[in-house]
Design a protein around this motif. Structure first.
Motif, PDB file in Angstrom:
ATOM      1  N   GLN A   1      -3.942  -7.536   4.848  1.00 46.67           N
ATOM      2  CA  GLN A   1      -5.235  -8.114   4.478  1.00 46.67           C
ATOM      3  C   GLN A   1      -5.094  -9.640   4.550  1.00 46.67           C
ATOM      4  O   GLN A   1      -3.988 -10.176   4.603  1.00 46.67           O
TER       5      GLN A   1
ATOM      6  N   SER B   1       0.840  -1.204   0.000  1.00 45.95           N
ATOM      7  CA  SER B   1       0.000   0.000   0.000  1.00 45.95           C
ATOM      8  C   SER B   1       0.872   1.249   0.000  1.00 45.95           C
ATOM      9  O   SER B   1       1.774   1.380   0.818  1.00 45.95           O
TER      10      SER B   1
ATOM     11  N   THR C   1       0.176   4.149   0.940  1.00 47.84           N
ATOM     12  CA  THR C   1       0.001   4.950   2.144  1.00 47.84           C
ATOM     13  C   THR C   1       0.946   4.504   3.269  1.00 47.84           C
ATOM     14  O   THR C   1       1.414   5.318   4.062  1.00 47.84           O
TER      15      THR C   1
ATOM     16  N   GLY D   1      -1.729   9.223   5.099  1.00 51.74           N
ATOM     17  CA  GLY D   1      -3.124   9.668   5.136  1.00 51.74           C
ATOM     18  C   GLY D   1      -3.435  10.665   6.226  1.00 51.74           C
ATOM     19  O   GLY D   1      -4.550  11.173   6.293  1.00 51.74           O
TER      20      GLY D   1
ATOM     21  N   ARG E   1      -5.684   7.890  -3.211  1.00 50.35           N
ATOM     22  CA  ARG E   1      -6.817   7.175  -3.828  1.00 50.35           C
ATOM     23  C   ARG E   1      -7.039   5.791  -3.226  1.00 50.35           C
ATOM     24  O   ARG E   1      -7.987   5.104  -3.576  1.00 50.35           O
ATOM     25  N   GLU E   2      -6.156   5.371  -2.317  1.00 50.89           N
ATOM     26  CA  GLU E   2      -6.299   4.027  -1.738  1.00 50.89           C
ATOM     27  C   GLU E   2      -7.481   3.981  -0.777  1.00 50.89           C
ATOM     28  O   GLU E   2      -7.793   4.969  -0.103  1.00 50.89           O
ATOM     29  N   THR E   3      -8.105   2.826  -0.706  1.00 44.81           N
ATOM     30  CA  THR E   3      -9.322   2.717   0.100  1.00 44.81           C
ATOM     31  C   THR E   3      -9.130   1.892   1.376  1.00 44.81           C
ATOM     32  O   THR E   3      -9.941   1.966   2.286  1.00 44.81           O
ATOM     33  N   VAL E   4      -8.064   1.105   1.448  1.00 46.89           N
ATOM     34  CA  VAL E   4      -7.843   0.298   2.655  1.00 46.89           C
ATOM     35  C   VAL E   4      -7.189   1.181   3.720  1.00 46.89           C
ATOM     36  O   VAL E   4      -6.103   1.710   3.520  1.00 46.89           O
ATOM     37  N   VAL E   5      -7.884   1.369   4.838  1.00 47.25           N
ATOM     38  CA  VAL E   5      -7.355   2.206   5.913  1.00 47.25           C
ATOM     39  C   VAL E   5      -6.920   1.309   7.071  1.00 47.25           C
ATOM     40  O   VAL E   5      -7.692   0.482   7.553  1.00 47.25           O
TER      41      VAL E   5
ATOM     42  N   ASP F   1      -1.364   8.616  -5.672  1.00 51.97           N
ATOM     43  CA  ASP F   1      -1.869   7.239  -5.684  1.00 51.97           C
ATOM     44  C   ASP F   1      -2.306   6.815  -4.274  1.00 51.97           C
ATOM     45  O   ASP F   1      -3.340   6.166  -4.098  1.00 51.97           O
TER      46      ASP F   1
ATOM     47  N   PRO G   1      -2.303  -4.520  -1.081  1.00 53.94           N
ATOM     48  CA  PRO G   1      -2.640  -3.863   0.188  1.00 53.94           C
ATOM     49  C   PRO G   1      -2.076  -4.650   1.371  1.00 53.94           C
ATOM     50  O   PRO G   1      -2.158  -5.879   1.393  1.00 53.94           O
TER      51      PRO G   1
END
Ligand SMILES: N[C@@H](CCC(=O)N[C@@H](CS)C(=O)NCC(=O)O)C(=O)O
Length: 220
Positions: free
Chosen positions: A41, A11, A13, A124, A210-214, A207, A38
């Protein structure tokens, strides 16, 4: 040559190790495909193992006529990029400066555990935890001393004048210091601005945004 490179990343982030070879490859002008896995996970480990025997990111896959070459470990990938693109001068030309650059890169690669443990990378947000800065104070002082010494000797804007692998190695620390609001000397601030001004760094941050996994890695 370079369309045959695939960089496996974590990731954007959170993956400080992944940022290093990304910046080195971009600086070298090597084109590459990206696979972003990511972190943390359920399937992360299996996906990493599918690309790298170490089961970690980053890894670089180079498809050659003789078969795939897999390079894992951020510093090993940076070295490989330096060999693929010697004209990019990813290490300083002068032997003494090169030895210095390798020394501080190795120091970063193998050390600064207090920064790693306490000030994880997270593009983030910013985090106010002064007690964590206190735990990492020795490392923070040493890192800024390294930067100041290099910038004084070579005149900036990067550690050895032009961008080298040493900058790729320290770029994630620049972001960690920003996330954790580490008070920086003026010299360190100028260095941080040079790193943040790199087009590749801006692309990486875009980029990441725009990532969605926090992930919340703040455990205490
Ligand atoms: N020494 C390695 C360290 C790589 C590493 O620890 N990567 C982390 C992500 S930043 C990872 O893959 N963690 C997942 C895991 O250990 O399962 C390098 O420099 O590439």
């Amino acid at each position: 040559m370079s369309a045959d490179l695939t960089l496996i990343l974590g990731s954007k982030t959170y993956s400080s190790w992944s940022l290093r070879p990304y910046l080195a490859l971009r600086h070298a002008g090597l084109a590459f495909e990206e696979v972003v896995i990511p972190l943390r996970q359920a399937d992360s480990k299996a996906r990493m193992l599918a690309h790298s025997p170490a089961g970690k990111v980053p890894a670089l896959i180079h498809s050659t006529a003789g078969g795939d070459v897999t390079v894992w470990d951020s510093l090993a990938i940076c070295e490989y990029a330096a060999e693929l693109a010697p004209e990019a001068r990813l290490w300083p030309q002068d032997r003494a400066a090169r030895a210095h650059a390798r020394s501080i890169s190795a120091e970063m690669h193998a050390g600064f555990m207090d920064v790693r443990r306490n000030l994880f990378m997270d593009l983030g947000r910013t985090i106010d935890r002064p007690e964590r800065l206190a735990k990492a104070a020795g490392d923070i002082t040493r890192i800024q001393a390294i930067w100041t010494d290099c910038l004084d000797r070579h005149g900036g804007p990067f550690l050895f004048g032009a961008f080298t692998i040493a900058d790729a190695m320290y770029a994630p620390v620049v972001t960690r210091f920003q996330t954790w609001k580490v008070p920086l000397t003026e010299t360190s601030q100028a260095y941080a601005a040079a790193i943040e001004g790199l087009p590749a760094m801006k692309d990486w941050r875009a980029d990441a945004a725009r990532e969605t996994v926090v992930l919340d890695m703040l455990l205490d």
